[in-house]
Design a protein around this motif. Sequence first.
Motif, PDB file in Angstrom:
ATOM      1  N   ALA A 113      -1.663  -2.884  -6.622  1.00  0.00           N
ATOM      2  CA  ALA A 113      -2.484  -2.342  -5.351  1.00  0.00           C
ATOM      3  C   ALA A 113      -1.755  -1.127  -4.908  1.00  0.00           C
ATOM      4  O   ALA A 113      -2.254   0.023  -4.525  1.00  0.00           O
ATOM      5  CB  ALA A 113      -2.426  -3.404  -4.518  1.00  0.00           C
ATOM      6  N   GLY A 114      -0.261  -1.320  -4.955  1.00  0.00           N
ATOM      7  CA  GLY A 114       0.596  -0.169  -4.567  1.00  0.00           C
ATOM      8  C   GLY A 114       0.127   1.062  -5.356  1.00  0.00           C
ATOM      9  O   GLY A 114       0.121   2.209  -4.688  1.00  0.00           O
TER      10      GLY A 114
ATOM     11  N   MET B  97       3.794  -4.073   1.287  1.00  0.00           N
ATOM     12  CA  MET B  97       5.217  -3.439   1.328  1.00  0.00           C
ATOM     13  C   MET B  97       5.299  -2.599  -0.107  1.00  0.00           C
ATOM     14  O   MET B  97       5.946  -1.477  -0.128  1.00  0.00           O
ATOM     15  CB  MET B  97       6.154  -4.343   1.091  1.00  0.00           C
ATOM     16  CG  MET B  97       6.463  -5.206   2.551  1.00  0.00           C
ATOM     17  SD  MET B  97       6.856  -3.963   4.005  1.00  0.00           S
ATOM     18  CE  MET B  97       8.656  -3.819   3.511  1.00  0.00           C
ATOM     19  N   SER B  98       4.430  -2.835  -0.995  1.00  0.00           N
ATOM     20  CA  SER B  98       4.498  -1.837  -2.337  1.00  0.00           C
ATOM     21  C   SER B  98       3.597  -0.700  -1.833  1.00  0.00           C
ATOM     22  O   SER B  98       4.051   0.408  -2.332  1.00  0.00           O
ATOM     23  CB  SER B  98       4.175  -2.968  -3.633  1.00  0.00           C
ATOM     24  OG  SER B  98       4.585  -3.894  -3.991  1.00  0.00           O
ATOM     25  N   THR B  99       2.502  -0.867  -1.206  1.00  0.00           N
ATOM     26  CA  THR B  99       1.736   0.328  -1.165  1.00  0.00           C
ATOM     27  C   THR B  99       2.499   1.234   0.027  1.00  0.00           C
ATOM     28  O   THR B  99       2.502   2.480  -0.295  1.00  0.00           O
ATOM     29  CB  THR B  99       0.591  -0.244  -0.410  1.00  0.00           C
ATOM     30  OG1 THR B  99      -0.382  -1.430  -1.245  1.00  0.00           O
ATOM     31  CG2 THR B  99      -0.545   0.794  -0.244  1.00  0.00           C
ATOM     32  N   ALA B 100       3.050   0.519   1.136  1.00  0.00           N
ATOM     33  CA  ALA B 100       3.927   1.367   1.813  1.00  0.00           C
ATOM     34  C   ALA B 100       5.036   2.240   1.193  1.00  0.00           C
ATOM     35  O   ALA B 100       5.130   3.332   1.419  1.00  0.00           O
ATOM     36  CB  ALA B 100       4.461   0.467   2.951  1.00  0.00           C
TER      37      ALA B 100
ATOM     38  N   VAL C  82       2.785   3.206   8.540  1.00  0.00           N
ATOM     39  CA  VAL C  82       2.995   2.135   9.780  1.00  0.00           C
ATOM     40  C   VAL C  82       2.636   0.848   8.996  1.00  0.00           C
ATOM     41  O   VAL C  82       1.472   0.792   8.794  1.00  0.00           O
ATOM     42  CB  VAL C  82       2.221   2.345  11.034  1.00  0.00           C
ATOM     43  CG1 VAL C  82       2.406   1.292  12.141  1.00  0.00           C
ATOM     44  CG2 VAL C  82       3.065   3.654  11.685  1.00  0.00           C
ATOM     45  N   VAL C  83       3.591  -0.157   8.823  1.00  0.00           N
ATOM     46  CA  VAL C  83       3.072  -1.387   8.521  1.00  0.00           C
ATOM     47  C   VAL C  83       3.366  -2.259   9.639  1.00  0.00           C
ATOM     48  O   VAL C  83       4.218  -2.380  10.463  1.00  0.00           O
ATOM     49  CB  VAL C  83       4.189  -1.841   7.423  1.00  0.00           C
ATOM     50  CG1 VAL C  83       4.169  -3.300   7.045  1.00  0.00           C
ATOM     51  CG2 VAL C  83       4.390  -0.937   6.278  1.00  0.00           C
ATOM     52  N   LEU C  84       2.235  -3.346   9.687  1.00  0.00           N
ATOM     53  CA  LEU C  84       2.137  -4.156  11.091  1.00  0.00           C
ATOM     54  C   LEU C  84       1.969  -5.547  10.203  1.00  0.00           C
ATOM     55  O   LEU C  84       1.272  -5.635   9.280  1.00  0.00           O
ATOM     56  CB  LEU C  84       0.902  -3.964  11.461  1.00  0.00           C
ATOM     57  CG  LEU C  84       0.622  -2.741  12.334  1.00  0.00           C
ATOM     58  CD1 LEU C  84      -0.798  -2.384  13.011  1.00  0.00           C
ATOM     59  CD2 LEU C  84       2.171  -2.282  13.276  1.00  0.00           C
TER      60      LEU C  84
ATOM     61  N   ALA D 278      12.117  -2.682   2.256  1.00  0.00           N
ATOM     62  CA  ALA D 278      12.011  -2.258   3.719  1.00  0.00           C
ATOM     63  C   ALA D 278      12.782  -1.200   3.864  1.00  0.00           C
ATOM     64  O   ALA D 278      12.626  -0.104   4.681  1.00  0.00           O
ATOM     65  CB  ALA D 278      12.087  -3.597   4.481  1.00  0.00           C
ATOM     66  N   ALA D 279      14.103  -1.300   3.431  1.00  0.00           N
ATOM     67  CA  ALA D 279      15.242  -0.224   3.693  1.00  0.00           C
ATOM     68  C   ALA D 279      14.472   1.098   3.138  1.00  0.00           C
ATOM     69  O   ALA D 279      14.895   2.060   3.820  1.00  0.00           O
ATOM     70  CB  ALA D 279      16.322  -0.714   3.070  1.00  0.00           C
ATOM     71  N   ALA D 280      13.854   1.053   1.930  1.00  0.00           N
ATOM     72  CA  ALA D 280      13.567   2.285   1.270  1.00  0.00           C
ATOM     73  C   ALA D 280      12.457   2.990   2.019  1.00  0.00           C
ATOM     74  O   ALA D 280      12.375   4.051   2.310  1.00  0.00           O
ATOM     75  CB  ALA D 280      13.151   1.879  -0.075  1.00  0.00           C
ATOM     76  N   ILE D 281      11.512   1.935   2.538  1.00  0.00           N
ATOM     77  CA  ILE D 281      10.347   2.562   3.439  1.00  0.00           C
ATOM     78  C   ILE D 281      10.901   3.407   4.768  1.00  0.00           C
ATOM     79  O   ILE D 281      10.386   4.384   5.000  1.00  0.00           O
ATOM     80  CB  ILE D 281       9.265   1.566   3.680  1.00  0.00           C
ATOM     81  CG1 ILE D 281       8.621   0.805   2.467  1.00  0.00           C
ATOM     82  CG2 ILE D 281       8.353   1.918   4.874  1.00  0.00           C
ATOM     83  CD1 ILE D 281       7.907  -0.504   2.791  1.00  0.00           C
TER      84      ILE D 281
END
Length: 508
Positions: free
Chosen positions: A373-374, A42-45, A56-58, A190-193
């Motif tokens: 990592a992000g 999520m940090s990377t996304a 796209v996050v799965l 998640a909301a920000a992505i």
Amino acid sequence: MQNDSGKTTSIWMTTAQVPDQPVLTENIHADVCIVGAGIAGMSTAYMLSREGKSVVVLDDGAIGGGQTARTTAHLSNVLSHRYYELEQIHGQDNAKLIAQSHTTAINTIEAIATREKIDCDLERLHGYLFPPDLQSTDEIKRELAAVHRLGLTDVELINKAPSLDIDTGLCLRFPHQGQFDPLKYLSGLAAAIQRQGGKIYTNTHVEKISGGATAHVETSNGRVVTANAVVVATNSPISNLATMHFKQAPYITYVIGAKVPRGSIPKALYWDTLDPYHYIRLQSIDEQSDVLIVGGEDHKTGQADDADARYARLEAWTKERFPMAQDIVYRWSGQVMNADDGIAYIGKNPLDEENSYIVTGDTGIGMTHGTIAGLLLTDMILGRKNDWEKVYDPLRVRVGATGEFLFENVNVALQYLDWVTPGEVDAVEKITPSTGAIVRRGLTKVAAYRDENGTLHEHSAVCTHLKCIVAWNSAEKTWDCPCHGSRFDAQGKVINGPAIDGLAPVEQ
Ligand SMILES: Cc1cc2nc3c(=O)[nH]c(=O)nc-3n(C[C@H](O)[C@H](O)[C@H](O)COP(=O)(O)OP(=O)(O)OC[C@H]3O[C@@H](n4cnc5c(N)ncnc54)[C@H](O)[C@@H]3O)c2cc1C
Ligand code: FES
């Protein structure tokens, strides 16, 4: 403490609401596909979508439903290895970058929470590293000299860890550490992505990943995501059959949460220097109470099944040092991937073509490593130089970590002896409801679980990664692989890589 399926529940699972996301039901394309919606994915996304990349996050569970839901969420530049050890293993320049990267990660989480207005109980506080007894202060003095050499010059030596009812003797105070609620933070990410145009799909199991000029990610319902790059952030990489799994080892770690009167212990992070070490923090739950969260008692995954004894030792340890601790209101466990040389592997996947990246091996320091990592993968994917690239390179070899590498891989080799040992019970009739056991059947072994209604579920006990024999974990009701940490639920469904497939069913 335990949910309906008998599994333990962390404090965050009871305090945060993570929004549901749809299942992927069509083929799609994105600039970057990220597999895994924990803190690393999520940090990377978030960071890539902020740079204008379509992401796209799965995830095959919920957002944050992996180890991020089970963390104690210390935000710290105090790692599992001491800095004088990291200096020996990685060299002084790299060790400086390691310290700097974790400090940057805490600052980054704070900056993101502020910018995105994420209400995630983020607090800045001191951290105290204390010896287990008055005789063991040499390590503390050695560490003080190392952290000062490496740029953490505001770390101070003090006479005793505050708030503890025992005299610890000399200890170190690390300022500007932090703590937060990890699931509230991921909900905000998640909301920000999504606001930045990213898409998130949950309950979407990924079965196949390949890099290349166009990366392909295939799901178990037959959908394909094509992308210019793929990031595998599944905690233990599912896109790397062997290399990385010989360089890290899976450990189960245990946590208790004890109610204490609010304010009776000043909020701070605390760690002792034992191996495995204890890690401690506080979380306010209402006007009257805080929860004192204490973790430790680690063991290699699948190589012990005595959670009650470990929880009891944690409770006794806690009550001796914090007599104000009252009822134990939480008990949970989770898995950490310990890298042989003490820091995560973040970068290009050594076993894939171009444009394929992994993050793994965070050694129990996943909040900052996931954020690093992000930052690092965003720079790598955008073609920007980053000084951390060589430090965290998954292909790095550190001679100083050879002993750990040999120790863990001899341990793995020994696990294959389970192929020739007898089963734990000689007949499935001896398995009582809600428990599991390994049964020998001819040349192979069966993982047999009897559910609460008395129905027997049998699967092959052979792990679908590299064929070690799994072991029953009675606290979490999972089948755990003692080799590289794959975990399966009681019904054989895979819940932790590196395995991609569940345990094979046994014909009745
Ligand atoms: C008890 C405990 C205490 C801890 N305390 C701390 C602490 O105080 N501070 C700290 O920094 N770290 C701590 N850690 C470590 C930290 O929690 C983890 O390292 C971190 O959460 C890992 O994040 P991640 O994103 O890499 O993995 P995860 O959060 O596990 O996310 C990986 C995701 O990948 C998904 N996935 C896996 N396979 C597939 C597949 N085939 N298809 C689709 N999705 C898949 C999973 O569902 C999961 O959601 C602790 C860990 C534990 C267990
Ligand atoms: S996790 Fe590698 S053999 Fe099971």
